[in-house]
Design a protein around this motif. Structure first.
Motif, PDB file in Angstrom:
ATOM      1  N   ASN A 140       1.651   7.291  -6.375  1.00  0.00           N
ATOM      2  CA  ASN A 140       0.619   8.302  -6.632  1.00  0.00           C
ATOM      3  C   ASN A 140       1.097   9.690  -6.231  1.00  0.00           C
ATOM      4  OD1 ASN A 140      -1.051   6.239  -7.507  1.00  0.00           O
ATOM      5  ND2 ASN A 140      -2.160   6.073  -5.577  1.00  0.00           N
ATOM      6  N   ALA A 141       1.786   9.795  -5.093  1.00  0.00           N
ATOM      7  CA  ALA A 141       2.275  11.090  -4.616  1.00  0.00           C
ATOM      8  C   ALA A 141       3.279  11.702  -5.587  1.00  0.00           C
ATOM      9  CB  ALA A 141       2.899  10.936  -3.232  1.00  0.00           C
TER      10      ALA A 141
ATOM     11  N   GLY B 256       9.139  -3.178 -17.389  1.00  0.00           N
ATOM     12  CA  GLY B 256       8.240  -2.127 -16.929  1.00  0.00           C
ATOM     13  C   GLY B 256       8.100  -2.148 -15.422  1.00  0.00           C
ATOM     14  N   THR B 257       8.953  -1.392 -14.719  1.00  0.00           N
ATOM     15  CA  THR B 257       8.975  -1.426 -13.255  1.00  0.00           C
ATOM     16  C   THR B 257       7.889  -0.562 -12.626  1.00  0.00           C
ATOM     17  OG1 THR B 257      11.395  -1.564 -13.455  1.00  0.00           O
ATOM     18  CG2 THR B 257      10.486  -1.188 -11.240  1.00  0.00           C
ATOM     19  N   LEU B 258       7.725   0.661 -13.150  1.00  0.00           N
ATOM     20  CA  LEU B 258       6.868   1.691 -12.570  1.00  0.00           C
ATOM     21  C   LEU B 258       7.257   1.860 -11.094  1.00  0.00           C
ATOM     22  CD1 LEU B 258       4.648   3.654 -13.530  1.00  0.00           C
ATOM     23  CD2 LEU B 258       2.971   2.090 -12.546  1.00  0.00           C
ATOM     24  N   GLY B 259       6.306   1.838 -10.167  1.00  0.00           N
ATOM     25  CA  GLY B 259       6.621   2.075  -8.767  1.00  0.00           C
ATOM     26  C   GLY B 259       7.075   0.860  -7.994  1.00  0.00           C
TER      27      GLY B 259
ATOM     28  N   GLY C 157       3.045  11.468  -8.726  1.00  0.00           N
ATOM     29  CA  GLY C 157       2.367  11.812  -9.971  1.00  0.00           C
ATOM     30  C   GLY C 157       2.495  10.771 -11.065  1.00  0.00           C
ATOM     31  N   LEU C 158       2.885   9.551 -10.700  1.00  0.00           N
ATOM     32  CA  LEU C 158       2.988   8.498 -11.704  1.00  0.00           C
ATOM     33  C   LEU C 158       1.596   7.972 -12.043  1.00  0.00           C
ATOM     34  CD1 LEU C 158       6.054   6.457 -10.385  1.00  0.00           C
ATOM     35  CD2 LEU C 158       5.999   8.516 -11.792  1.00  0.00           C
ATOM     36  N   PRO C 159       1.421   7.449 -13.245  1.00  0.00           N
ATOM     37  CA  PRO C 159       0.098   6.934 -13.611  1.00  0.00           C
ATOM     38  C   PRO C 159      -0.294   5.741 -12.763  1.00  0.00           C
ATOM     39  CG  PRO C 159       1.739   6.324 -15.255  1.00  0.00           C
ATOM     40  CD  PRO C 159       2.397   7.310 -14.334  1.00  0.00           C
ATOM     41  N   ALA C 160      -1.567   5.638 -12.441  1.00  0.00           N
ATOM     42  CA  ALA C 160      -2.077   4.548 -11.594  1.00  0.00           C
ATOM     43  C   ALA C 160      -2.349   3.320 -12.447  1.00  0.00           C
ATOM     44  CB  ALA C 160      -3.327   4.993 -10.853  1.00  0.00           C
ATOM     45  N   ILE C 161      -1.283   2.768 -13.017  1.00  0.00           N
ATOM     46  CA  ILE C 161      -1.432   1.642 -13.935  1.00  0.00           C
ATOM     47  C   ILE C 161      -0.761   0.376 -13.400  1.00  0.00           C
ATOM     48  CG2 ILE C 161      -1.772   3.029 -16.025  1.00  0.00           C
ATOM     49  CD1 ILE C 161       1.230   2.722 -16.598  1.00  0.00           C
TER      50      ILE C 161
ATOM     51  N   GLU D 167       0.827  -1.205   0.000  1.00  0.00           N
ATOM     52  CA  GLU D 167       0.000   0.000   0.000  1.00  0.00           C
ATOM     53  C   GLU D 167       0.863   1.257   0.000  1.00  0.00           C
ATOM     54  OE1 GLU D 167      -2.466  -0.717   3.379  1.00  0.00           O
ATOM     55  OE2 GLU D 167      -3.554  -2.345   2.382  1.00  0.00           O
ATOM     56  N   ASP D 168       1.985   1.236   0.718  1.00  0.00           N
ATOM     57  CA  ASP D 168       2.892   2.381   0.712  1.00  0.00           C
ATOM     58  C   ASP D 168       3.530   2.570  -0.656  1.00  0.00           C
ATOM     59  OD1 ASP D 168       2.336   2.875   3.353  1.00  0.00           O
ATOM     60  OD2 ASP D 168       4.187   1.994   4.137  1.00  0.00           O
ATOM     61  N   ALA D 169       3.825   1.473  -1.347  1.00  0.00           N
ATOM     62  CA  ALA D 169       4.404   1.578  -2.680  1.00  0.00           C
ATOM     63  C   ALA D 169       3.455   2.295  -3.631  1.00  0.00           C
ATOM     64  CB  ALA D 169       4.749   0.189  -3.220  1.00  0.00           C
TER      65      ALA D 169
END
Length: 222
Positions: free
Chosen positions: A35-36, A68-71, A38-42, A28-30
């Motif tokens: 989100n904080a 594709g790592t994203l967060g 500003g990355l896309p919620a994908i 959940e923290d990740a």
């Protein structure tokens, strides 16, 4: 049976998530940090993250490749599914995003299992050639390059390697032969490759979850 409405499938997804997964502060923290920033919620939905974790465990994977790592959300799930001496190699094009993912991976206690490689997938993947084969490959990056990523999944894998391709239904648009959307066309080309390339045996499933109507392709390298 009636067709589900978005409210109904989201309610079912919430029930499945609560019943089978529950709450996990590290995960959940990740998402919160992502989100904080500003990355896309994908990122994948929780039920799909657990699916990747179970695939890693069922297949006995020791080496995982993520494109594709994203967060780092799905990375955490897969890193938790491999042995203590296993490795996840994940590819991220943007240094800032890689830094966010690294912080989340370390906080989740799996950072020592994960190598983040910076660069575009098509550029980084050839540098992995010649190394030990990967047991599980998760493709979740720019859809226009799905055929490139699948080709490298076969090259960098071995007979029995599991390959998962995310976002394969795209709200039903994957079945639109007249689409001009480059992402949809990339998904279509990837699925067509899975259907005809003798290196793969594959299927695909539609999904209804927190992220809406989409799907996942699952293949094995033969």
């Amino acid at each position: 049976m009636t067709d589900p409405t978005p409210d109904q499938w989201r309610r079912v997804d919430a029930y499945l998530t609560e019943t089978l997964i529950g709450h996990d502060p590290a995960l959940e923290d990740a998402v919160a940090d992502q989100n904080a920033a500003g990355l896309p919620a994908i990122e994948v939905a929780p039920v799909n993250g657990k699916f990747l974790n179970l695939l890693a465990r069922i297949s006995g994977a020791r080496r995982v490749l993520e494109i594709g790592t994203l967060g780092g959300y799905s990375t955490i799930w897969m890193a938790r599914g491999i042995p203590a001496d296993g490795r996840v190699v994940t590819i991220e094009a943007e240094p800032r995003i890689a830094d966010i993912a690294r912080a989340s991976l370390d906080r989740a206690g799996v950072g020592d299992k994960v190598d983040i490689m910076l660069g575009r997938g098509a550029d980084v993947l050839p540098t992995l050639d010649g190394g030990p084969p990967f047991d599980l490959v998760f493709i979740d990056a720019d859809k226009e390059s799905n055929t490139i990523y699948l080709d490298w999944a076969a090259r960098l894998g071995r007979p029995g390697t599991v390959v998962v391709v995310d976002n394969t239904v795209r709200g039903g648009e994957v079945a639109n032969p007249a689409t001009e959307n480059s992402q949809i066309i990339g998904v279509q080309r990837g699925l067509e490759m899975l259907g005809r390339d003798p290196r793969f045996d594959a299927t695909a499933l539609q999904t209804l979850d927190l992220k809406g109507w989409d799907g996942v392709a699952i293949a094995v390298v033969v």
